[in-house]
Write a protein that holds these residues in place. Structure first.
Motif, PDB file in Angstrom:
ATOM      1  N   LEU A  58      -3.322  15.591  -0.918  1.00 58.64           N
ATOM      2  CA  LEU A  58      -2.330  14.901  -1.633  1.00 58.64           C
ATOM      3  C   LEU A  58      -1.109  14.558  -0.763  1.00 58.64           C
ATOM      4  O   LEU A  58      -0.681  15.383  -0.284  1.00 58.64           O
ATOM      5  N   ILE A  59      -0.819  13.460  -0.449  1.00 50.78           N
ATOM      6  CA  ILE A  59       0.509  13.418   0.431  1.00 50.78           C
ATOM      7  C   ILE A  59       1.441  12.160  -0.385  1.00 50.78           C
ATOM      8  O   ILE A  59       0.923  11.189  -0.693  1.00 50.78           O
ATOM      9  N   ALA A  60       2.722  12.519  -0.158  1.00 47.96           N
ATOM     10  CA  ALA A  60       3.643  11.361  -0.401  1.00 47.96           C
ATOM     11  C   ALA A  60       4.796  11.080   0.643  1.00 47.96           C
ATOM     12  O   ALA A  60       4.898  12.267   1.511  1.00 47.96           O
ATOM     13  N   PHE A  61       4.396  10.067   1.156  1.00 47.23           N
ATOM     14  CA  PHE A  61       5.039   9.401   2.546  1.00 47.23           C
ATOM     15  C   PHE A  61       6.435   9.063   2.263  1.00 47.23           C
ATOM     16  O   PHE A  61       6.480   7.951   1.421  1.00 47.23           O
ATOM     17  N   ALA A  62       7.277   9.430   2.796  1.00 44.63           N
ATOM     18  CA  ALA A  62       8.768   8.999   3.031  1.00 44.63           C
ATOM     19  C   ALA A  62       8.580   7.756   3.677  1.00 44.63           C
ATOM     20  O   ALA A  62       7.917   7.946   4.979  1.00 44.63           O
ATOM     21  N   GLU A  63       9.267   6.864   3.988  1.00 43.66           N
ATOM     22  CA  GLU A  63       9.506   5.669   4.668  1.00 43.66           C
ATOM     23  C   GLU A  63      10.593   5.842   5.368  1.00 43.66           C
ATOM     24  O   GLU A  63      11.877   5.770   4.950  1.00 43.66           O
ATOM     25  N   HIS A  64      10.774   5.621   6.836  1.00 45.31           N
ATOM     26  CA  HIS A  64      11.928   5.607   7.721  1.00 45.31           C
ATOM     27  C   HIS A  64      11.715   4.448   8.646  1.00 45.31           C
ATOM     28  O   HIS A  64      10.742   4.287   9.420  1.00 45.31           O
ATOM     29  N   ASN A  65      12.516   3.117   8.384  1.00 47.28           N
ATOM     30  CA  ASN A  65      12.554   2.208   8.888  1.00 47.28           C
ATOM     31  C   ASN A  65      11.135   1.400   9.041  1.00 47.28           C
ATOM     32  O   ASN A  65      10.621   1.048   9.788  1.00 47.28           O
ATOM     33  N   GLY A  66      10.598   1.719   7.873  1.00 48.02           N
ATOM     34  CA  GLY A  66       9.266   0.665   7.433  1.00 48.02           C
ATOM     35  C   GLY A  66       7.775   1.645   8.019  1.00 48.02           C
ATOM     36  O   GLY A  66       6.921   1.385   7.983  1.00 48.02           O
ATOM     37  N   MET A 126      10.565  -1.458  -3.558  1.00 52.41           N
ATOM     38  CA  MET A 126       9.395  -1.788  -2.715  1.00 52.41           C
ATOM     39  C   MET A 126       8.637  -0.062  -3.019  1.00 52.41           C
ATOM     40  O   MET A 126       7.562  -0.184  -2.768  1.00 52.41           O
ATOM     41  N   GLY A 127       9.200   0.957  -3.052  1.00 56.46           N
ATOM     42  CA  GLY A 127       8.751   2.130  -3.268  1.00 56.46           C
ATOM     43  C   GLY A 127       8.094   2.608  -1.891  1.00 56.46           C
ATOM     44  O   GLY A 127       7.025   3.710  -1.980  1.00 56.46           O
ATOM     45  N   GLY A 128       8.288   2.139  -0.729  1.00 60.14           N
ATOM     46  CA  GLY A 128       7.703   2.729   0.469  1.00 60.14           C
ATOM     47  C   GLY A 128       6.528   2.042   0.515  1.00 60.14           C
ATOM     48  O   GLY A 128       5.796   2.805   1.543  1.00 60.14           O
ATOM     49  N   LEU A 178      -0.850   4.763  -4.586  1.00 59.64           N
ATOM     50  CA  LEU A 178       0.283   4.321  -5.263  1.00 59.64           C
ATOM     51  C   LEU A 178       1.611   4.567  -4.939  1.00 59.64           C
ATOM     52  O   LEU A 178       2.108   5.551  -4.221  1.00 59.64           O
ATOM     53  N   ALA A 179       2.267   3.380  -4.841  1.00 56.76           N
ATOM     54  CA  ALA A 179       3.894   3.440  -4.605  1.00 56.76           C
ATOM     55  C   ALA A 179       4.692   3.448  -5.913  1.00 56.76           C
ATOM     56  O   ALA A 179       4.317   2.525  -6.619  1.00 56.76           O
ATOM     57  N   ILE A 180       5.736   4.156  -5.783  1.00 58.74           N
ATOM     58  CA  ILE A 180       6.446   4.174  -7.089  1.00 58.74           C
ATOM     59  C   ILE A 180       7.774   3.652  -6.662  1.00 58.74           C
ATOM     60  O   ILE A 180       8.416   4.247  -5.795  1.00 58.74           O
ATOM     61  N   PRO A 181       8.047   2.590  -7.102  1.00 58.94           N
ATOM     62  CA  PRO A 181       9.442   1.941  -6.992  1.00 58.94           C
ATOM     63  C   PRO A 181      10.519   2.570  -7.380  1.00 58.94           C
ATOM     64  O   PRO A 181      10.183   3.277  -8.460  1.00 58.94           O
ATOM     65  N   SER A 182      11.839   2.345  -6.864  1.00 60.55           N
ATOM     66  CA  SER A 182      13.112   2.692  -7.560  1.00 60.55           C
ATOM     67  C   SER A 182      12.868   4.061  -8.252  1.00 60.55           C
ATOM     68  O   SER A 182      13.289   4.362  -9.489  1.00 60.55           O
ATOM     69  N   PHE A 183      12.608   4.985  -7.400  1.00 62.22           N
ATOM     70  CA  PHE A 183      12.719   6.253  -7.822  1.00 62.22           C
ATOM     71  C   PHE A 183      13.800   6.846  -8.684  1.00 62.22           C
ATOM     72  O   PHE A 183      13.308   7.411  -9.901  1.00 62.22           O
ATOM     73  N   TYR A 184      14.837   6.539  -8.489  1.00 62.05           N
ATOM     74  CA  TYR A 184      16.021   7.197  -9.447  1.00 62.05           C
ATOM     75  C   TYR A 184      15.983   6.738 -10.663  1.00 62.05           C
ATOM     76  O   TYR A 184      16.435   7.103 -11.720  1.00 62.05           O
ATOM     77  N   ASP A 185      15.172   5.241 -10.946  1.00 61.80           N
ATOM     78  CA  ASP A 185      15.305   4.698 -12.112  1.00 61.80           C
ATOM     79  C   ASP A 185      14.094   5.300 -12.677  1.00 61.80           C
ATOM     80  O   ASP A 185      13.993   5.154 -14.313  1.00 61.80           O
TER      81      ASP A 185
END
Length: 177
Positions: A73-81, A117-119, A141-148
């Motif tokens: 199970l991996i959650a990818f942070a996005e840096h410059n796309g 866009m959630g990464g 699955l991409a989760i958009p607008s994390f803080y919301d």
């Protein structure tokens, strides 16, 4: 059965770390080990560096974690796309030791970001490339607008529809043999 989970970043307060920890908590029928990429900090990969030092033990240890698991199970942070340097570096070292980095393990790939866009750019790259490295992507699955959508105090995804989608995605790892 054991799943390894990690955020593909070295940021100590990563929202993707929060996402992967929450996602791991949804798994009920497996043991989950959450890895921290900071525990696998390696010199910047390069052919000259590889010739100089060989294959670092930490890269071998990371591959052993994958080998000893039933799924990933991996959650990818996005840096410059794209991928973070921390993830790309360990991945590059591991791929020099074992080109089939993911060792035919079932995988669930996630991403999130503060934006709408959630990464999705990095997630699309990860989903597309995983099979070339023997990853069997079962869901993404991409989760958009994390803080919301995520309550960081309660450590829960508060958006009901997204939470249902996340539960469905991770369920692919809950009954592995």
């Amino acid at each position: 059965m054991k799943i390894i989970a990690f955020a593909a970043t070295n940021h100590s307060k990563s929202i993707n770390r929060q996402l992967v920890e929450y996602s791991a908590s949804l798994l009920k029928n497996v043991q989950v080990e959450i890895l921290d990429l900071n525990d696998y900090e390696l010199p910047l990969y390069g052919q000259d560096k590889e010739e100089e030092i060989g294959h670092p033990q930490l890269a071998k240890d990371f591959l052993a974690k994958i080998a000893g698991s039933c799924g990933i199970l991996i959650a990818f942070a996005e840096h410059n796309g794209s991928y973070t340097v921390a993830y790309k570096n360990i991945f590059d070292w591991c791929s020099r030791i074992e080109p089939k980095v993911f060792q035919n393990k079932p995988m669930v790939l996630l991403s999130t970001s503060p934006g709408s866009m959630g990464g999705t750019s990095v997630l699309a790259t990860a989903v597309q490339s995983a099979p070339y490295f023997s990853g069997v992507v079962k869901a993404s699955l991409a989760i958009p607008s994390f803080y919301d959508n995520f309550d960081s105090e309660k450590k829960i995804l508060k958006h009901a529809e997204l939470n249902e989608q996340l539960q469905d995605a991770v369920s692919h790892l809950d009954h592995l043999k």
